[in-house]
Design a protein around this motif. Structure first.
Motif, mmCIF file in Angstrom:
data_model
loop_
_atom_site.group_PDB
_atom_site.id
_atom_site.type_symbol
_atom_site.label_atom_id
_atom_site.label_comp_id
_atom_site.label_asym_id
_atom_site.label_seq_id
_atom_site.Cartn_x
_atom_site.Cartn_y
_atom_site.Cartn_z
ATOM 1 N N ALA A 62 18.521 -16.216 23.819
ATOM 2 C CA ALA A 62 17.064 -16.371 23.732
ATOM 3 C C ALA A 62 16.419 -15.114 23.167
ATOM 4 C CB ALA A 62 16.488 -16.686 25.109
ATOM 5 N N PHE A 63 16.895 -13.950 23.626
ATOM 6 C CA PHE A 63 16.358 -12.683 23.135
ATOM 7 C C PHE A 63 16.670 -12.503 21.644
ATOM 8 C CE2 PHE A 63 16.834 -8.240 22.063
ATOM 9 C CZ PHE A 63 15.695 -7.650 22.603
ATOM 10 N N THR A 64 17.937 -12.702 21.288
ATOM 11 C CA THR A 64 18.376 -12.459 19.913
ATOM 12 C C THR A 64 17.683 -13.381 18.921
ATOM 13 O OG1 THR A 64 20.542 -11.780 20.753
ATOM 14 C CG2 THR A 64 20.387 -12.311 18.403
ATOM 15 N N ALA A 65 17.575 -14.665 19.289
ATOM 16 C CA ALA A 65 16.971 -15.631 18.365
ATOM 17 C C ALA A 65 15.512 -15.294 18.076
ATOM 18 C CB ALA A 65 17.100 -17.031 18.943
ATOM 19 N N THR A 66 14.779 -14.888 19.111
ATOM 20 C CA THR A 66 13.367 -14.537 18.918
ATOM 21 C C THR A 66 13.231 -13.271 18.089
ATOM 22 O OG1 THR A 66 12.846 -15.531 21.062
ATOM 23 C CG2 THR A 66 11.197 -14.065 20.111
ATOM 24 N N TRP A 67 14.098 -12.321 18.363
ATOM 25 C CA TRP A 67 14.060 -11.063 17.620
ATOM 26 C C TRP A 67 14.437 -11.285 16.156
ATOM 27 C CZ3 TRP A 67 17.455 -6.106 18.324
ATOM 28 C CH2 TRP A 67 16.674 -4.985 18.065
ATOM 29 N N VAL A 68 15.430 -12.098 15.901
ATOM 30 C CA VAL A 68 15.848 -12.399 14.529
ATOM 31 C C VAL A 68 14.717 -13.077 13.764
ATOM 32 C CG1 VAL A 68 17.374 -13.854 13.131
ATOM 33 C CG2 VAL A 68 18.319 -12.450 14.965
ATOM 34 N N GLU A 69 13.982 -13.949 14.435
ATOM 35 C CA GLU A 69 12.848 -14.600 13.778
ATOM 36 C C GLU A 69 11.816 -13.573 13.325
ATOM 37 O OE1 GLU A 69 9.126 -17.600 14.826
ATOM 38 O OE2 GLU A 69 10.898 -17.598 16.123
ATOM 39 N N ALA A 70 11.508 -12.613 14.210
ATOM 40 C CA ALA A 70 10.539 -11.571 13.859
ATOM 41 C C ALA A 70 11.050 -10.724 12.691
ATOM 42 C CB ALA A 70 10.253 -10.688 15.072
ATOM 43 N N VAL A 71 12.321 -10.365 12.723
ATOM 44 C CA VAL A 71 12.899 -9.548 11.657
ATOM 45 C C VAL A 71 12.926 -10.320 10.340
ATOM 46 C CG1 VAL A 71 15.014 -8.418 10.868
ATOM 47 C CG2 VAL A 71 14.249 -8.110 13.225
ATOM 48 N N ALA A 72 13.247 -11.617 10.401
ATOM 49 C CA ALA A 72 13.291 -12.443 9.196
ATOM 50 C C ALA A 72 11.909 -12.530 8.545
ATOM 51 C CB ALA A 72 13.813 -13.831 9.530
ATOM 52 N N LEU A 73 10.870 -12.692 9.371
ATOM 53 C CA LEU A 73 9.515 -12.754 8.823
ATOM 54 C C LEU A 73 9.106 -11.411 8.220
ATOM 55 C CD1 LEU A 73 7.704 -14.859 11.581
ATOM 56 C CD2 LEU A 73 8.362 -15.606 9.285
ATOM 57 N N SER A 74 9.503 -10.319 8.875
ATOM 58 C CA SER A 74 9.150 -9.003 8.346
ATOM 59 C C SER A 74 9.910 -8.716 7.046
ATOM 60 C CB SER A 74 9.427 -7.907 9.374
ATOM 61 O OG SER A 74 10.811 -7.759 9.606
ATOM 62 N N ILE A 75 11.159 -9.168 6.949
ATOM 63 C CA ILE A 75 11.924 -8.994 5.709
ATOM 64 C C ILE A 75 11.263 -9.768 4.573
ATOM 65 C CG2 ILE A 75 14.103 -9.555 4.564
ATOM 66 C CD1 ILE A 75 15.538 -8.863 7.151
ATOM 67 N N ALA A 76 10.817 -10.986 4.884
ATOM 68 C CA ALA A 76 10.116 -11.777 3.869
ATOM 69 C C ALA A 76 8.839 -11.077 3.426
ATOM 70 C CB ALA A 76 9.808 -13.171 4.416
ATOM 71 N N GLY A 77 8.114 -10.508 4.407
ATOM 72 C CA GLY A 77 6.897 -9.772 4.064
ATOM 73 C C GLY A 77 7.180 -8.531 3.250
ATOM 74 N N ALA A 78 8.238 -7.799 3.623
ATOM 75 C CA ALA A 78 8.598 -6.589 2.875
ATOM 76 C C ALA A 78 8.986 -6.932 1.441
ATOM 77 C CB ALA A 78 9.744 -5.869 3.583
ATOM 78 N N ALA A 79 9.765 -7.993 1.272
ATOM 79 C CA ALA A 79 10.168 -8.407 -0.075
ATOM 80 C C ALA A 79 8.949 -8.802 -0.907
ATOM 81 C CB ALA A 79 11.148 -9.572 0.011
ATOM 82 N N LEU A 80 8.013 -9.527 -0.279
ATOM 83 C CA LEU A 80 6.800 -9.918 -0.980
ATOM 84 C C LEU A 80 5.967 -8.700 -1.349
ATOM 85 C CD1 LEU A 80 4.916 -12.181 -1.978
ATOM 86 C CD2 LEU A 80 3.919 -12.255 0.319
ATOM 87 N N GLY A 81 5.869 -7.727 -0.421
ATOM 88 C CA GLY A 81 5.096 -6.515 -0.693
ATOM 89 C C GLY A 81 5.700 -5.693 -1.810
ATOM 90 N N ILE A 82 7.037 -5.579 -1.829
ATOM 91 C CA ILE A 82 7.705 -4.824 -2.884
ATOM 92 C C ILE A 82 7.496 -5.508 -4.232
ATOM 93 C CG2 ILE A 82 9.973 -4.140 -3.778
ATOM 94 C CD1 ILE A 82 10.820 -3.744 -0.835
ATOM 95 N N LEU A 83 7.631 -6.831 -4.250
ATOM 96 C CA LEU A 83 7.412 -7.567 -5.501
ATOM 97 C C LEU A 83 5.979 -7.398 -5.989
ATOM 98 C CD1 LEU A 83 8.353 -9.564 -7.672
ATOM 99 C CD2 LEU A 83 7.706 -11.432 -6.117
ATOM 100 N N ALA A 84 5.016 -7.503 -5.060
ATOM 101 C CA ALA A 84 3.614 -7.354 -5.440
ATOM 102 C C ALA A 84 3.328 -5.945 -5.958
ATOM 103 C CB ALA A 84 2.716 -7.666 -4.241
ATOM 104 N N VAL A 105 0.835 -1.210 0.000
ATOM 105 C CA VAL A 105 0.000 0.000 0.000
ATOM 106 C C VAL A 105 0.866 1.255 0.000
ATOM 107 C CG1 VAL A 105 -1.600 1.367 1.395
ATOM 108 C CG2 VAL A 105 -2.012 -1.067 1.060
ATOM 109 N N LEU A 106 1.873 1.299 0.880
ATOM 110 C CA LEU A 106 2.744 2.464 0.917
ATOM 111 C C LEU A 106 3.503 2.622 -0.400
ATOM 112 C CD1 LEU A 106 4.009 4.844 2.373
ATOM 113 C CD2 LEU A 106 5.710 3.273 3.339
ATOM 114 N N ALA A 107 4.010 1.525 -0.940
ATOM 115 C CA ALA A 107 4.735 1.595 -2.215
ATOM 116 C C ALA A 107 3.836 2.101 -3.337
ATOM 117 C CB ALA A 107 5.300 0.226 -2.572
ATOM 118 N N GLY A 108 2.555 1.732 -3.306
ATOM 119 C CA GLY A 108 1.619 2.205 -4.321
ATOM 120 C C GLY A 108 1.449 3.716 -4.284
#
Length: 400
Positions: free
Chosen positions: A312-334, A39-42
C-alpha cells in the motif's frame, strides 16, 4: 517472485490504472511540477548560455596583459614605457613572434558608446574596442562574414554578428554615430557565438583620437610562445619597475567574468525555484491525499484480502513519483522549446550590453528534472504512509 513483490506490482497497477478517474487533480500535480522545472531550467539555461558566450571567447594560447594591479580591462592602464620595454625585448619572454620578427601583440582599449536601437528607440550601451591590426588575428574563432577589416587610422568599424542582427543601421556601408564622430561600417564578423560578437572593432588610434583617449592603452593581447609561455611572460613582467603588470590567459580572464554573472543569475533562480517547489510539494501532498481518499475502498478491500502495508505504501509513493516524473519531463520539454537558443542580453564589462543565447544543456535538464522528482518523492511520502494506516472497517462501511 515473492508474494510481497507480487502484491506491490499488483497494487501499483491498480493505482496507475485508476488515474483516469482522478484525471484533473492528477494533471494539476503534473503541471505544477512542470512549472517549477521549467522556471529553474530557464534560469540555469541563462547562466549556462552566459558562461558559454564568455568562455568561448577565451583561448589558452593568448595572454592579456593588464596594468594597475587589476584583473579586468575596466580600470586597467598599461603605461607607454612598459609597452616600449616589452616590444624592445630581444630574449625569450614567452611571447611568439610575427613574420616580421616583432612580438605578436595588439594594444587595445574598450570604450562604452551609446546607440539608439531603431526597433524601440531604447538607448543601449555597446563596447567599441580599439585595437592594432594584429587584434582580429589574435581572436582564434573570429572570422569576417562580410566586408573587410578596418584600415589603420581610418574611422572604420567592424561589427559583431549579434549587434548586426539586433540593431538596424549597421549594414556594411552604413554610417553610424558613435560619440561625437561618424564611423563607416566596413565589415561584419562572427566568433562562434562568443562574447566578441557583442563588440564593435576599430583602429586603436582612431578610437583614441575620436573619443579623447590619446595615448591610453588598457590591455595588451599577445600570442604565447607554446604552453610554457605564460609563466615566462609573468616572470618577465614582474621585473618591470613602476605600476605592476599582470598577465593572465584569455581563457582564465573570461572564465572569471562569466563566473561572477552566472553565479548572480543562479542566486536569483534557485530561491525562486525552491519557493515554487515548496508550493508544488504542498500541491503534490494534497493530490496524493485525495488519491488515497478516492481509493480508500480499494485499499481496504486489498488489505482485508491479505495485502500488507508495504504494498500500500509503495504503490501510493510510486504514483506520486510517476506523476512528478511526467511533470519534470513536460517541464524540460517546455523549457527546451521556449528557451533553448533564445536570445538574451545582460550587462558585461564596462556596463555595456552583451548578448548571448540560452542553452538548455543535458546538465541543466538533469538538475531541473531532479528537483521535479524530489517534489514527488517528498510530497508522496506522507500520503503513502496514510495509505498504510487507513481504518479498514471505516473505509468499507463508507461504501454502504
Amino acid at each position: 517472485m515473492s508474494s510481497a513483490l507480487k502484491q506491490i506490482f499488483l497494487m501499483i497497477r491498480v493505482n496507475l490504472g485508476s488515474l483516469p478517474r482522478r484525471l484533473w487533480i492528477s494533471l494539476s500535480m503534473v503541471l505544477s511540477v512542470a512549472l517549477v522545472v521549467a522556471v529553474l531550467a530557464g534560469f540555469l539555461a541563462m547562466a549556462r548560455g552566459f558562461e558559454a558566450a564568455l568562455q568561448g571567447a577565451g583561448s589558452t594560447g593568448i595572454a592579456v596583459i593588464l596594468g594597475g594591479g587589476t584583473n579586468q580591462e575596466t580600470g586597467s592602464d598599461v603605461p607607454a614605457e612598459a609597452i616600449r620595454s616589452l616590444t624592445a625585448a630581444t630574449g625569450g619572454i614567452g611571447v611568439a613572434r610575427n613574420a616580421a620578427g616583432g612580438l605578436a601583440l595588439s594594444r587595445e582599449i574598450v570604450v562604452a558608446v551609446d546607440v539608439i536601437r531603431a526597433s524601440d528607440g531604447a538607448d543601449q550601451t555597446l563596447s567599441l574596442r580599439g585595437m592594432d591590426l594584429a587584434g582580429p588575428g589574435s581572436r582564434e574563432r573570429a572570422t569576417l562574414s562580410a566586408g573587410r577589416l578596418f584600415s589603420p587610422g581610418a574611422r572604420d568599424i567592424v561589427v559583431g554578428a549579434r549587434i548586426a542582427d539586433e540593431f538596424s543601421g549597421f549594414a556594411v556601408g552604413d554610417k553610424v554615430r558613435l560619440g561625437a564622430v561618424d564611423w563607416t561600417v566596413v565589415g561584419h564578423f562572427t566568433s562562434g557565438g562568443s562574447a566578441f560578437e557583442s563588440e564593435i572593432w576599430a583602429d586603436l588610434e582612431a578610437v583614441q583620437s575620436a573619443l579623447d583617449r590619446q595615448g591610453q592603452v588598457q590591455s595588451l593581447r599577445v600570442r604565447l610562445d607554446g604552453e610554457g609561455g605564460l609563466p615566462v611572460l609573468q616572470e618577465h613582467l614582474s621585473a618591470f619597475p613602476g605600476a605592476p603588470l599582470t598577465a593572465v590567459s584569455e581563457a582564465d580572464l573570461y572564465a572569471a567574468q562569466s563566473e561572477r554573472t552566472s553565479s548572480l543569475i543562479r542566486l536569483f533562480g534557485w530561491p525562486l525555484a525552491l519557493l515554487m517547489a515548496v508550493g508544488a510539494t504542498a500541491g503534490a501532498l494534497n493530490t496524493m491525499m485525495s488519491s488515497v481518499s478516492d481509493r480508500a475502498i480499494e485499499i481496504a478491500t486489498l488489505r482485508l484480502l491479505g495485502f500488507g502495508r508495504l504494498p500500500a505504501f509503495t504503490a501510493t509513493w510510486v504514483e506520486a513519483v510517476a506523476l512528478s516524473i511526467a511533470g519534470a519531463a513536460l517541464g524540460i520539454l517546455a523549457s527546451w522549446l521556449a528557451f533553448n537558443g533564445w536570445q538574451a542580453s545582460t550587462m558585461g564589462a564596462n556596463s555595456t550590453k552583451m548578448a548571448f543565447q540560452l542553452d538548455v544543456t543535458a546538465d541543466v535538464a538533469l538538475t531541473a528534472g531532479l528537483l521535479g522528482l524530489a517534489i514527488g518523492i517528498i510530497g508522496g511520502a506522507l500520503p503513502a504512509l496514510a495509505a498504510t494506516r487507513l481504518p479498514l472497517t471505516s473505509a468499507l462501511r463508507a461504501r454502504g
